[in-house]
Design a protein around this motif. Sequence first.
Motif, PDB file in Angstrom:
ATOM      1  N   ASN A  87       0.832  -1.200   0.000  1.00 24.64           N
ATOM      2  CA  ASN A  87       0.000   0.000   0.000  1.00 24.64           C
ATOM      3  C   ASN A  87       0.863   1.246   0.000  1.00 24.64           C
ATOM      4  N   SER A  88       0.604   2.147  -0.947  1.00 23.24           N
ATOM      5  CA  SER A  88       1.264   3.438  -0.979  1.00 23.24           C
ATOM      6  C   SER A  88       0.228   4.526  -0.751  1.00 23.24           C
ATOM      7  N   LYS A  89       0.631   5.791  -0.901  1.00 26.51           N
ATOM      8  CA  LYS A  89      -0.296   6.892  -0.662  1.00 26.51           C
ATOM      9  C   LYS A  89      -1.461   6.880  -1.646  1.00 26.51           C
ATOM     10  N   LYS A  90      -1.144   6.583  -2.903  1.00 26.14           N
ATOM     11  CA  LYS A  90      -2.136   6.722  -3.954  1.00 26.14           C
ATOM     12  C   LYS A  90      -2.465   5.418  -4.671  1.00 26.14           C
ATOM     13  N   TRP A  91      -1.720   4.372  -4.404  1.00 30.42           N
ATOM     14  CA  TRP A  91      -1.942   3.148  -5.151  1.00 30.42           C
ATOM     15  C   TRP A  91      -1.693   1.919  -4.290  1.00 30.42           C
ATOM     16  N   ILE A  92      -2.150   0.783  -4.800  1.00 27.18           N
ATOM     17  CA  ILE A  92      -1.978  -0.498  -4.125  1.00 27.18           C
ATOM     18  C   ILE A  92      -1.686  -1.564  -5.170  1.00 27.18           C
ATOM     19  N   VAL A  93      -0.783  -2.463  -4.846  1.00 22.79           N
ATOM     20  CA  VAL A  93      -0.479  -3.617  -5.690  1.00 22.79           C
ATOM     21  C   VAL A  93      -0.687  -4.872  -4.846  1.00 22.79           C
ATOM     22  N   SER A  94      -1.416  -5.840  -5.368  1.00 18.40           N
ATOM     23  CA  SER A  94      -1.699  -7.057  -4.613  1.00 18.40           C
ATOM     24  C   SER A  94      -1.494  -8.291  -5.484  1.00 18.40           C
ATOM     25  N   LEU A  95      -1.149  -9.388  -4.832  1.00 19.67           N
ATOM     26  CA  LEU A  95      -0.958 -10.676  -5.500  1.00 19.67           C
ATOM     27  C   LEU A  95      -1.727 -11.738  -4.734  1.00 19.67           C
ATOM     28  N   LYS A  96      -2.557 -12.492  -5.450  1.00 17.54           N
ATOM     29  CA  LYS A  96      -3.313 -13.588  -4.852  1.00 17.54           C
ATOM     30  C   LYS A  96      -2.976 -14.875  -5.591  1.00 17.54           C
ATOM     31  N   LEU A 119      -2.486 -10.738 -10.263  1.00 12.21           N
ATOM     32  CA  LEU A 119      -1.685  -9.576  -9.891  1.00 12.21           C
ATOM     33  C   LEU A 119      -2.483  -8.336 -10.268  1.00 12.21           C
ATOM     34  N   THR A 120      -2.802  -7.487  -9.281  1.00 11.01           N
ATOM     35  CA  THR A 120      -3.675  -6.337  -9.490  1.00 11.01           C
ATOM     36  C   THR A 120      -2.997  -5.064  -9.015  1.00 11.01           C
ATOM     37  N   ALA A 121      -3.150  -4.000  -9.790  1.00 14.98           N
ATOM     38  CA  ALA A 121      -2.670  -2.674  -9.401  1.00 14.98           C
ATOM     39  C   ALA A 121      -3.850  -1.709  -9.434  1.00 14.98           C
ATOM     40  N   GLY A 122      -3.994  -0.931  -8.380  1.00 13.22           N
ATOM     41  CA  GLY A 122      -5.078   0.046  -8.305  1.00 13.22           C
ATOM     42  C   GLY A 122      -4.543   1.425  -7.967  1.00 13.22           C
ATOM     43  N   TYR A 123      -5.090   2.445  -8.621  1.00 12.33           N
ATOM     44  CA  TYR A 123      -4.696   3.834  -8.357  1.00 12.33           C
ATOM     45  C   TYR A 123      -5.925   4.601  -7.896  1.00 12.33           C
ATOM     46  N   PHE A 124      -5.823   5.242  -6.717  1.00  8.79           N
ATOM     47  CA  PHE A 124      -6.964   5.923  -6.128  1.00  8.79           C
ATOM     48  C   PHE A 124      -7.139   7.314  -6.731  1.00  8.79           C
ATOM     49  N   LEU A 125      -8.366   7.584  -7.152  1.00  4.85           N
ATOM     50  CA  LEU A 125      -8.724   8.858  -7.765  1.00  4.85           C
ATOM     51  C   LEU A 125      -9.644   9.635  -6.822  1.00  4.85           C
ATOM     52  N   PRO A 126      -9.887  10.931  -7.072  1.00  4.48           N
ATOM     53  CA  PRO A 126     -10.803  11.700  -6.214  1.00  4.48           C
ATOM     54  C   PRO A 126     -12.216  11.133  -6.210  1.00  4.48           C
ATOM     55  N   LYS A 127     -12.953  11.463  -5.149  1.00  7.66           N
ATOM     56  CA  LYS A 127     -14.371  11.126  -5.003  1.00  7.66           C
ATOM     57  C   LYS A 127     -14.617   9.618  -5.029  1.00  7.66           C
ATOM     58  N   ASP A 128     -13.692   8.857  -4.455  1.00  8.17           N
ATOM     59  CA  ASP A 128     -13.831   7.407  -4.303  1.00  8.17           C
ATOM     60  C   ASP A 128     -13.831   6.631  -5.619  1.00  8.17           C
ATOM     61  N   PHE A 129     -13.329   7.241  -6.691  1.00  9.41           N
ATOM     62  CA  PHE A 129     -13.106   6.495  -7.924  1.00  9.41           C
ATOM     63  C   PHE A 129     -11.706   5.885  -7.875  1.00  9.41           C
ATOM     64  N   ALA A 155      -5.902  -2.308 -12.986  1.00 14.59           N
ATOM     65  CA  ALA A 155      -5.341  -3.142 -14.045  1.00 14.59           C
ATOM     66  C   ALA A 155      -4.914  -4.461 -13.416  1.00 14.59           C
ATOM     67  N   SER A 156      -5.111  -5.570 -14.136  1.00 15.77           N
ATOM     68  CA  SER A 156      -4.800  -6.866 -13.545  1.00 15.77           C
ATOM     69  C   SER A 156      -4.378  -7.873 -14.612  1.00 15.77           C
ATOM     70  N   ILE A 157      -3.609  -8.847 -14.169  1.00 10.44           N
ATOM     71  CA  ILE A 157      -3.229 -10.005 -14.975  1.00 10.44           C
ATOM     72  C   ILE A 157      -3.538 -11.240 -14.140  1.00 10.44           C
ATOM     73  N   SER A 158      -4.304 -12.172 -14.684  1.00 13.41           N
ATOM     74  CA  SER A 158      -4.686 -13.359 -13.926  1.00 13.41           C
ATOM     75  C   SER A 158      -4.529 -14.613 -14.778  1.00 13.41           C
ATOM     76  N   TYR A 159      -4.441 -15.750 -14.088  1.00 15.40           N
ATOM     77  CA  TYR A 159      -4.340 -17.031 -14.796  1.00 15.40           C
ATOM     78  C   TYR A 159      -5.184 -18.078 -14.063  1.00 15.40           C
ATOM     79  N   LEU A 160      -5.579 -19.108 -14.797  1.00 14.41           N
ATOM     80  CA  LEU A 160      -6.341 -20.219 -14.233  1.00 14.41           C
ATOM     81  C   LEU A 160      -6.001 -21.493 -14.992  1.00 14.41           C
ATOM     82  N   THR A 161      -5.694 -22.558 -14.261  1.00 10.94           N
ATOM     83  CA  THR A 161      -5.617 -23.903 -14.817  1.00 10.94           C
ATOM     84  C   THR A 161      -6.597 -24.764 -14.031  1.00 10.94           C
ATOM     85  N   ASN A 162      -7.394 -25.560 -14.736  1.00 13.75           N
ATOM     86  CA  ASN A 162      -8.455 -26.320 -14.078  1.00 13.75           C
ATOM     87  C   ASN A 162      -8.713 -27.602 -14.865  1.00 13.75           C
TER      88      ASN A 162
END
Length: 344
Positions: free
Chosen positions: A151-160, A181-191, A195-202
């Motif tokens: 978590n940073s001031k304006k953005w978050i990067v997460s891995l699940k 792998l997801t990256a989010g950037y916080f904008l004004p007024k709760d917007f 962006a994300s990259i995901s994979y699935l094997t099943n």
Amino acid sequence: MKNFIAIILFIAPHFIYAQMDSLTMKNGDLIVGEIKKLDKGIVEMKTEYSDVNFKIDWHGIQNMICNTKFAVTLSNGDRYFGSIHSSDKNEFSITTKDSADVSIDPKNIVYLKPVKDSFINKLSASIDVGYNYTKANSLSQLNTNIYLAYNSKKWIVSLKINSIRSVQNNVDPIVRDEGELTAGYFLPKDFYSTASISYLTNTEQSINLRAITSVGLGKFIVHTNKAYWGISSGISYLSESFNATTDENGMTTTKPSNLSTEWYLGTEINLFDIGDLSFNGTAKGYRELSSNERWRIDAGANLKYSLPHDFYIKTGYKMNYDTQPVEVGKELDYQYTLGFGWEL
């Protein structure tokens, strides 16, 4: 000289005290230390008289005086940087870096994080493992979940990362691996942008590899220190390859790889003001742009019970639905899991 030393010894505790944060609880208790963060309605505070950080319900705080500089997020999406003090339980003030005072209702503060914080304190992580065995059909299942976020001031990067292995007599093993792998950037007024990259094997749905790259825009509909609920929408690029399948006549075929563009609509909800329980639910629907014949849904839910020393017990549910699966009759696949874990 002795008088000088006495003065230093007298002043030092007061100086140290002045550099720390203090919380006055509604029951009259005073807690002095360093606030590490406020997230999901819980204040985490480090003190000199405990090796373990205190975890305090935000609603139990009457007044606070903080010398720490914070990144502050409000329920309407506004963000400030500065120190917090209060003289009234119904009104807190943020002194910003340009020395301006902003009055706020403490109920509207949903997130606090020290601005000058170490790298490790900006990380959050968890890992849990579960194992189930059924004697009647010799079914054994091992599931593993890993989560890592920065978590940073304006953005978050997460891995699940999630992995499930199921073995049963006279049945092919089931392997299900997925990650995002997801990256989010916080904008004004709760917007926020995402962006994300995901994979699935099943193996159950004969998916050798499904890779999805997505970009979109979202907004928090509810953003309080009791719950988050957001929706997002955007475009995703889908790449799929499949395992060989055998039909009822014994013929083995492999479906050709697929490349397509999709529109998606997603939602996520987090509930955490329910004692030691917390709930997280996600759902995302995809619609193929080149054809209206195919759509997919990925959904999941987790219920977690917090234990002492940052351990927890978690039960989870995962679901994948596809109107055009590789094998007819396997449109729906779902799993239930139960695990024991630890979080940072």
